[in-house]
Design an enzyme around this catalytic site. Structure first.
Site, PDB file in Angstrom:
ATOM      1  N   THR A  41       1.647  13.882 -13.055  1.00 41.25           N
ATOM      2  CA  THR A  41       2.493  13.309 -12.001  1.00 41.25           C
ATOM      3  C   THR A  41       1.762  12.198 -11.255  1.00 41.25           C
ATOM      4  OG1 THR A  41       3.232  15.562 -11.719  1.00 41.25           O
ATOM      5  CG2 THR A  41       3.991  13.982 -10.106  1.00 41.25           C
TER       6      THR A  41
ATOM      7  N   ASP B  82      12.081   1.513  -0.350  1.00 42.71           N
ATOM      8  CA  ASP B  82      11.392   2.226   0.723  1.00 42.71           C
ATOM      9  C   ASP B  82      10.577   1.193   1.507  1.00 42.71           C
ATOM     10  OD1 ASP B  82       9.380   1.762  -1.115  1.00 42.71           O
ATOM     11  OD2 ASP B  82       8.459   3.742  -0.919  1.00 42.71           O
TER      12      ASP B  82
ATOM     13  N   ARG C  70      -4.220   9.356   3.521  1.00 36.50           N
ATOM     14  CA  ARG C  70      -2.865   9.365   4.115  1.00 36.50           C
ATOM     15  C   ARG C  70      -2.904  10.359   5.270  1.00 36.50           C
ATOM     16  NH1 ARG C  70       2.402   8.592   1.602  1.00 36.50           N
ATOM     17  NH2 ARG C  70       1.425   7.185   0.138  1.00 36.50           N
TER      18      ARG C  70
ATOM     19  N   ASP D  95       7.540   0.183   1.880  1.00 35.96           N
ATOM     20  CA  ASP D  95       6.528  -0.710   1.287  1.00 35.96           C
ATOM     21  C   ASP D  95       7.022  -1.298  -0.035  1.00 35.96           C
ATOM     22  OD1 ASP D  95       6.265   1.749  -0.071  1.00 35.96           O
ATOM     23  OD2 ASP D  95       4.171   1.373  -0.561  1.00 35.96           O
TER      24      ASP D  95
ATOM     25  N   LYS E 198       4.227   1.363  -9.627  1.00 35.12           N
ATOM     26  CA  LYS E 198       5.671   1.251  -9.403  1.00 35.12           C
ATOM     27  C   LYS E 198       5.960   0.021  -8.549  1.00 35.12           C
ATOM     28  CE  LYS E 198       5.424   4.947  -5.917  1.00 35.12           C
ATOM     29  NZ  LYS E 198       4.037   5.345  -6.118  1.00 35.12           N
TER      30      LYS E 198
ATOM     31  N   ARG F 233       9.373   1.552  -4.221  1.00 38.37           N
ATOM     32  CA  ARG F 233      10.389   2.434  -4.805  1.00 38.37           C
ATOM     33  C   ARG F 233      11.774   1.809  -4.658  1.00 38.37           C
ATOM     34  NH1 ARG F 233       6.735   6.446  -2.945  1.00 38.37           N
ATOM     35  NH2 ARG F 233       6.624   8.265  -4.320  1.00 38.37           N
TER      36      ARG F 233
ATOM     37  N   SER G 133       3.689   4.057   2.886  1.00 36.81           N
ATOM     38  CA  SER G 133       4.910   4.078   2.084  1.00 36.81           C
ATOM     39  C   SER G 133       6.107   4.565   2.894  1.00 36.81           C
ATOM     40  CB  SER G 133       4.678   4.933   0.836  1.00 36.81           C
ATOM     41  OG  SER G 133       5.745   4.793  -0.061  1.00 36.81           O
TER      42      SER G 133
END
Length: 586
Positions: free
Chosen positions: A374, A296, A37, A298, A412, A301, A139
Site C-alpha cells: 500500500t 484534495d 505528519r 495538495d 500520484k 488526489r 495533504s
C-alpha cells in the site's frame, strides 16, 4: 527561538502543567517512509520551527553521506498553503527554514517561490536531476496538521532503509546550527534558485504527451466543474485544461483560493463522500455541468462525480475511477502502438488493497500487471525500476483516489489525472456514452469487480494490536480464522509477520513490515478482504472486493453477497462494541 511556541511552553511551565508538557515533549515525532505528519504546535511531538530545523539538519547530513555531488546537484523544496497562527507555523515558513539549513552547508536549493501541487516536487527531482526533494504538506489532513514528505533522487518517495538512516541522523543533529534561525539569509544567497516558471512550463509540456484527442477537446460541449477544496489546485488544473485545448472548468468560487482554515468543509478530503462536494453540486446544477472534478488540498488526489439520468450524482470510488482510467490509458496506448510485440513491455501497477480490475484487463489484453504494498512510495519505486529496464509503465493507482497517469511524475498526481479524465469524458460524449455507462462496459468485458471499503477510528494503540493478535491466535496459538460467519476462509496473507498460506514455503512474496498491521483474507466465494492500520491517522481500515468472471452480470446479487461478507467481517473480526471502535460517519 519562535516567540509563539516559546511562550506556550513557558506558560505551561509556569502553570506546572506536567500533563500537557508530557504531550509536547514526551516523545519525538517519528520520521517514517511518509516523512513527518503531525499537528503544528510547540514541543518535539509537533511540527514547528525547531523540529523542522532538526529534521532538515538530519536529512542534510544523511544526503551528504549518500551523494558526493550533493553540492553540485542540490535539492528541491515545495510547500502548500497551510498555516497555524497560534504557533506561528506555516508550510511556507517551514520550507524557508529547510532551505536555509541546506544553503548554510553549501547545498543548492530549488525553492518554489509560491505554492505548488505536491507532484511538482517529484517531477522537479527527476527533471532537474537533483539528489532529493521535500514537500511541506499534510495533504488532506485536518487544518492543524502539517507534514514533511521526502523524495529520493529517483523521483519516488523514500522507502526503507532511508527512513531509518534519516531518523538516526536527526537524532544526531538536534542542536540548531549557528545560522539555523536566520531564514532571511536565503534571499541573498547565490545557492537559492526558483524553479517555479521553468517547471510550470515544462510540466504542462510533458503532460501534453498524454493528450490524444485535441480536436474533440476543442469542440466538446461537455461542461466541467472543478474544486480545489481551499488548496493549491485551482490555477494548475486551469492550466492543464488549457494545455489540452479544453475550455476551462467552472471553479467553485468559495473553495478556489487557498485558505488554511478550510472554512466550507468539515474535512478537506474528497474521499470522505458527498459532504465535501455540496458546493460543487450546486454550481454544476446552476451552470449545467455534467461532471465534477475535485482535488484534495495538495492536488495529488482526484475525485470525480457525474450527473445521472435520474438527476442524482454518482461519486466514483477510487477503484471505479482506476478502472476507467486504466481502460482509457490502455486504449490510447493501443491506438498509438500497432506493433503486436510492443505489448510485452507494457506494465500497470496497483496497490494490494486496491481493486484487481487492472489484473483482469491485463490478462485479457496481454500486458503485465503487478501489485505492490500500500502506498505510492512502492508503486513509484517499482515503476522506476521497470522503466530503467526499458519497460513502459502506463498507469498506477490506489483506491485512495491516487492516480499516476504520466511517468514524468513517479507519484500520484491529481492535476494530470483531472485533465486526462476530462479528455476521456469528452471522447465518450462523442459516442453518446457517459462515464457510468463506460464503467459498466469495462465490467461487462473484463468481469465485475465490486468493492467496499471503510474504517473504524481507534485512538488506543494497545486495542489495535490486541485486535490483530486475536486474529493471529484465533483458535489457539498461531491459528488464523477458518471462517468469518458463514464465509469460509480459503487463504491468509499476513504482511506484518510474513506468512502466506498460499505459498509453498508459507512465506509472503511482498515485503513485510513489523511496524504496521496488515492481514488479507481470501474467501471461498471469490471475495478478498484486507484489514490494515493507517500510517498517518488513528484508523483501522478495511478493503473488500468480490470479482466475478466476465459474463456474470447479476450485479445486485454480487453486491448483496459483498454486503453480507463485510457485515460478517465487522461483526466477527473487528468486534466494534467489544473493542470500543468508532465507525466512519459521513
Amino acid at each position: 527561538q519562535n516567540p509563539k511556541t516559546s511562550a506556550i511552553v513557558k506558560q505551561l511551565v509556569a502553570e506546572g502543567n506536567a500533563g500537557e508538557l508530557q504531550k509536547y515533549f514526551g516523545s519525538r515525532m517519528e520520521f517514517g517512509t511518509a516523512g513527518l505528519r503531525a499537528a503544528m504546535g510547540a514541543g518535539i511531538s509537533h511540527m514547528n520551527d525547531l523540529t523542522i530545523i532538526q529534521t532538515t539538519q538530519g536529512f542534510c547530513r544523511y544526503l551528504e553521506k549518500n551523494f558526493s555531488d550533493l553540492k553540485k546537484r542540490g535539492v528541491v523544496i515545495g510547500f502548500d498553503a497551510r498555516a497555524h497562527p497560534p504557533s506561528g507555523g506555516s508550510s511556507k515558513r517551514f520550507a524557508r527554514l529547510a532551505a536555509n539549513t541546506f544553503i548554510s552547508q553549501g547545498v543548492p536549493v530549488y525553492l518554489f517561490s509560491d505554492i505548488t501541487p505536491t507532484p511538482f516536487v517529484p517531477y522537479t527531482v527527476t527533471h532537474l536531476k537533483l539528489c532529493a526533494g521535500i514537500m511541506v504538506t499534510a495533504s488532506h489532513n485536518p487544518k492543524q496538521d502539517n507534514g514533511y514528505k521526502v523524495y529520493w533522487e529517483n523521483g519516488a518517495q523514500i522507502i526503507s532503509p532511508h527512513d531509518k538512516g534519516i531518523s538516526e541522523a536527526i537524532e544526531e543533529n538536534q542542536e540548531p546550527w549557528p545560522q539555523a534561525w536566520d531564514d532571511k539569509l536565503v534571499d541573498s544567497s547565490l545557492l537559492l534558485h526558483d524553479p517555479y516558471a521553468t517547471i510550470s512550463k515544462d510540466y504542462f509540456k510533458d503532460i501534453q504527451k498524454h493528450c490524444f484527442h485535441r480536436n474533440i477537446n476543442k469542440e466538446t460541449k461537455l461542461k466541467f466543474v472543478h474544486t480545489s477544496v481551499h488548496g493549491v489546485g485551482h490555477k494548475f488544473v486551469q492550466l492543464a485544461f488549457k494545455a489540452f485545448d479544453l475550455s476551462p472548468p467552472f471553479a467553485v468560487l468559495e473553495q478556489k483560493d487557498p485558505d488554511p482554515e478550510f472554512p466550507t468543509v468539515k474535512y478537506p478530503n474528497p474521499e470522505e463522500g458527498k459532504g465535501v462536494l455540496t458546493l460543487s453540486f450546486a454550481l454544476a446544477e446552476k451552470d449545467g455541468a455534467k461532471i465534477i472534478l475535485a482535488n484534495d488540498p495538495d492536488a495529488d488526489r482526484l475525485a470525480v462525480a457525474e450527473k445521472q439520468e435520474s438527476g442524482e450524482w454518482k461519486v466514483f470510488s477510487g477503484n471505479e475511477l482506476g478502472a476507467l482510467l486504466g481502460w482509457w490509458i490502455f486504449t490510447c496506448w493501443k491506438n498509438q502502438n500497432q506493433d503486436a510485440c510492443a505489448i510485452k513491455d507494457v506494465y500497470m501497477l496497483s496497490s494490494t488493497v486496491s481493486s484487481k480490475i487492472l489484473r483482469a484487463i491485463a490478462l485479457k489484453e496481454g500486458f503485465h500487471f503487478e501489485e505492490t504494498l500500500t502506498g505510492f512510495k512502492w508503486m513509484g519505486n517499482r515503476a522506476k525500476q521497470l522503466m530503467d529496464q526499458g519497460k513502459a509503465v502506463l498507469f498506477a493507482f490506489e483506491e485512495a483516489i491516487g492516480y499516476m497517469c504520466c511517468p514524468a511524475v513517479l507519484d500520484k498526481d491529481g492535476v494530470s489525472a483531472a485533465v486526462i479524465a476530462a479528455e476521456m469524458a469528452s471522447f465518450l460524449a462523442t459516442k453518446n456514452l457517459s462515464l457510468t455507462q463506460q464503467l459498466k462496459a469495462v465490467y461487462d468485458e473484463y468481469g465485475f469487480h465490486i468493492t467496499k471499503a471503510s474504517y473504524f477510528i481507534c485512538h488506543d494503540a494497545k486495542v489495535i494490536e490486541q485486535l490483530f493478535e486475536n486474529l493471529r491466535n484465533y483458535e489457539g496459538k498461531n491459528t488464523y480464522p477458518k471462517c468469518c460467519g458463514r464465509f469460509k476462509v480459503s487463504g491468509v496473507r499476513d504482511l506484518t509477520t510474513g506468512y502466506d498460506s498460499s505459498q509453498p514455503d508459507k512465506k509472503a512474496i511482498l515485503p513485510t513490515s513489523k511496524s504496521s498491521q496488515m492481514i488479507t483474507f481470501t474467501f471461498a466465494n471469490g471475495g478478498v478482504a484486507t484489514m490494515r492500520t493507517s500510517g498517518t491517522e488513528p484508523k483501522i481500515k478495511y478493503y473488500s472486493e468480490l470479482c466475478a468472471p466476465p459474463g456474470n452480470s447479476d450485479v445486485e446479487q454480487l453486491k448483496k453477497e459483498l454486503d453480507e461478507l463485510v457485515n460478517a467481517l465487522e461483526k466477527h473480526f473487528f468486534q466494534p462494541e467489544k473493542n470500543n471502535l468508532q465507525r466512519k460517519t459521513e
